[in-house]
Each structure stands twice: as C-alpha cells, then as structure tokens.
Scaffold this motif. Structure first.
Motif, PDB file in Angstrom:
ATOM      1  N   GLN A 166       2.272  15.086   8.666  1.00 38.41           N
ATOM      2  CA  GLN A 166       1.516  13.945   8.172  1.00 38.41           C
ATOM      3  C   GLN A 166       1.957  12.691   8.241  1.00 38.41           C
ATOM      4  N   ALA A 167       3.178  12.729   7.691  1.00 44.46           N
ATOM      5  CA  ALA A 167       4.035  11.449   7.433  1.00 44.46           C
ATOM      6  C   ALA A 167       4.585  10.861   8.905  1.00 44.46           C
ATOM      7  N   LEU A 168       4.917  11.782   9.723  1.00 40.95           N
ATOM      8  CA  LEU A 168       5.219  11.411  11.085  1.00 40.95           C
ATOM      9  C   LEU A 168       4.001  10.986  11.930  1.00 40.95           C
ATOM     10  N   MET A 169       2.932  11.479  11.611  1.00 39.29           N
ATOM     11  CA  MET A 169       1.619  10.846  12.239  1.00 39.29           C
ATOM     12  C   MET A 169       1.368   9.406  11.779  1.00 39.29           C
ATOM     13  N   ALA A 170       1.551   9.202  10.466  1.00 35.85           N
ATOM     14  CA  ALA A 170       1.501   7.717   9.811  1.00 35.85           C
ATOM     15  C   ALA A 170       2.531   6.737  10.329  1.00 35.85           C
ATOM     16  N   PRO A 222       3.936   1.782  13.661  1.00 41.73           N
ATOM     17  CA  PRO A 222       5.343   1.560  13.726  1.00 41.73           C
ATOM     18  C   PRO A 222       6.087   0.285  13.209  1.00 41.73           C
ATOM     19  N   GLY A 223       6.878   0.441  12.422  1.00 45.91           N
ATOM     20  CA  GLY A 223       7.509  -0.731  11.968  1.00 45.91           C
ATOM     21  C   GLY A 223       6.939  -1.320  10.735  1.00 45.91           C
ATOM     22  N   ALA A 258      -2.546   4.611   7.523  1.00 43.95           N
ATOM     23  CA  ALA A 258      -1.543   3.761   8.326  1.00 43.95           C
ATOM     24  C   ALA A 258      -2.378   2.715   9.270  1.00 43.95           C
ATOM     25  N   GLN A 259      -3.396   3.198  10.002  1.00 42.45           N
ATOM     26  CA  GLN A 259      -4.063   2.240  10.893  1.00 42.45           C
ATOM     27  C   GLN A 259      -4.815   1.279  10.288  1.00 42.45           C
ATOM     28  N   PRO A 266       0.814  -1.253   0.132  1.00 41.43           N
ATOM     29  CA  PRO A 266       0.002  -0.090  -0.072  1.00 41.43           C
ATOM     30  C   PRO A 266       0.819   1.389   0.031  1.00 41.43           C
ATOM     31  N   CYS A 267       0.311   2.386  -0.170  1.00 43.31           N
ATOM     32  CA  CYS A 267       1.015   3.600  -0.377  1.00 43.31           C
ATOM     33  C   CYS A 267       0.179   5.018   0.252  1.00 43.31           C
ATOM     34  N   ILE A 268       0.970   5.735   0.861  1.00 45.93           N
ATOM     35  CA  ILE A 268       0.335   7.062   1.374  1.00 45.93           C
ATOM     36  C   ILE A 268       1.213   8.015   0.786  1.00 45.93           C
ATOM     37  N   ASP A 269       0.760   8.847  -0.268  1.00 48.14           N
ATOM     38  CA  ASP A 269       1.128   9.783  -0.924  1.00 48.14           C
ATOM     39  C   ASP A 269       0.782  11.131  -0.349  1.00 48.14           C
TER      40      ASP A 269
END
Length: 261
Positions: free
Chosen positions: A73-77, A82-83, A43-44, A5-8
């Motif tokens: 936003q990236a850090l929240m994801a 984690p990992g 992410a969740q 999957p991706c998160i852009d």
C-alpha cells in the motif's frame, strides 16, 4: 505553519488509530477509522490539492504477517505521488535508498537510530551516508514520563533514555532536514494537543527557522487549531488525522488544504 497530510497504514489498510494502543503482539490497535480506499487514493488526492511534505507511516513491524500488504500500500502511494510524500516505519540505511527511488521525498526514522533504548549516532551517520541529510526526517515522537517528554521507539511502545529538549533538537538537527514529532499520549484521541510540548517546539523553531518541525497529536477541532497557532507562534507545521473528515472526523479537509500554501 502549514497542513501536512498523512497516510497511516496498519494491517494492509489505511487507518487512524489511538497511538498509545498500538501493539506488535497480535498486530492490534484501537481503531478510530479504517478506510475501504487504498493509500493510492489519498496520495492522488493530496497531489491534486498540491499538498507536499505529508507522511506515510507503516504501522506493522517487519515480522508481521501483514507487513508486506502494508508495504505494498505504501509503495502504491509513493508511485501515485512521486516526490510529494515522506515515508516512515522500519527505515534503515539498507532500505532507505529503495524508498527514495520509489518516489519518497524523505525517509522518516526513529527506531533505527536507537539501540536498546539509547541513541546510536553510528546508525544515524550510516543513514545520512546512504540517503543524504537532505532526505532525512527524524521522528522524535514522545511520551511523558517523570514530568518530561522522552522519545519512544518501536511503533511508540518503547521508551528511550533520550529526553526531548531544545538542546536535543539542536544536536540532532545536524543530521536531518526536518523533525516529525507526535504527542503519542494524545495521538488519535481528539482531546487536545500536548500544549507544553507544542510551546517548547515553537520556541526552538523561532531560533532555528531552517529546520521545519511537524507536530501531530490531539488536534480535534478548528478551535484546537487556533490554539495550536497561538501556542506555537505559528512556527510549526501540523498533521490532523482522526479528527479530519476524510477519516471520519469533524474538521473539514477543504478548510485545511489552503493553510500555509
């Protein structure tokens, strides 16, 4: 073969864009989909469905007025899963460790290992020393020029002098754990993949089964995905972005979640 999957993230929002339209000037891009949900939500979701090896890409450059919003936003994801996710966009030897500490499994790098359009082995060695080879994904996303595929950097806007080939992959595999390769000219268009590129990557992967390769770009339907499996020999992982129903497309996310588990 498994679904990655991706998160852009662009201008502080989760988006799907037409890859070749991205421009630093004005922070502009032709947008297929912009989500009202934050990166943490996706992410969740990926964590709930036990999807690993997905990637977060920051699509703003460090000098952009939107960069910090995109980075937040990236850090929240990363913290939400984690990992479970990789991160790319502006990665250097100086900041790679911080992203790994924030929860990234790997850092994804292109531009840092090129200087003025040429490969810089020194920077790649610095990154390997800082992050560890086992945490590095080399992004060799490419565009076609003069009948060959060349690696592009700076958010896919600049051609390098590196021609993508089996020889190139073999040489660079010494420094990384995985490859991520977008067919940039078809990225976000849902018009079919770069079949010549997929075939070449699949043939190399048959010889080097120890290095995963993820392909992204142009897969627009389940029929395309079947063709991708045939052309690649089932040896490549894949990403679907704009064509996924999560991002306004027609391919059901629930169909892909079980592929390759």
């Amino acid at each position: 073969m498994r679904f990655r999957p991706c998160i852009d993230i662009h201008n502080g929002k989760v988006k799907q864009i037409v890859g070749g339209s991205l421009r630093d000037e004005g922070d502009s891009a032709r947008t297929n989909f912009a989500s009202e949900l934050g990166a943490e939500y996706y992410a969740q979701l990926y964590q709930k469905d036990a999807l690993t090896g997905g990637h977060i890409i920051l699509l703003n450059h460090a000098g952009s007025e939107y960069y910090e919003a995109t980075r937040r936003q990236a850090l929240m994801a990363l913290r939400a899963y984690p990992g479970g996710l990789q991160i790319g966009g502006g990665i250097t030897a100086d900041n790679a460790g911080a992203y790994l500490e924030a929860g990234a499994s790997h850092v994804i790098v292109t531009s840092y290992v090129f200087r003025d359009g040429s490969f810089c082995r020194e920077n790649l060695k610095k990154l390997a020393a800082a992050a560890g080879k086992e945490h590095i994904v080399l992004d060799l996303s490419c565009r076609k020029k003069d009948g060959s595929y060349y690696v592009v950097t700076d958010r896919w806007q600049r051609f390098t002098d590196m021609r993508l080939s089996e020889k190139t992959l073999t040489e660079l595999a010494e420094y990384c754990d995985e490859f991520l390769i977008h067919g940039v000219d078809v990225e976000g268009k849902r018009s079919g993949m770069e079949e010549e590129l997929v075939h070449m990557l699949g043939e190399w992967r048959e010889k080097r089964q120890d290095i995963p390769v993820t392909y992204a770009g142009g897969i627009g339907s389940l029929e395309d995905l079947d063709r991708f499996r045939r052309i690649s020999g089932g040896r490549l992982d894949f990403t679907v972005g704009s064509a996924l129903d999560l991002f306004g497309g027609n391919i059901p996310y629930t169909v892909l979640t079980g592929i390759g588990k």
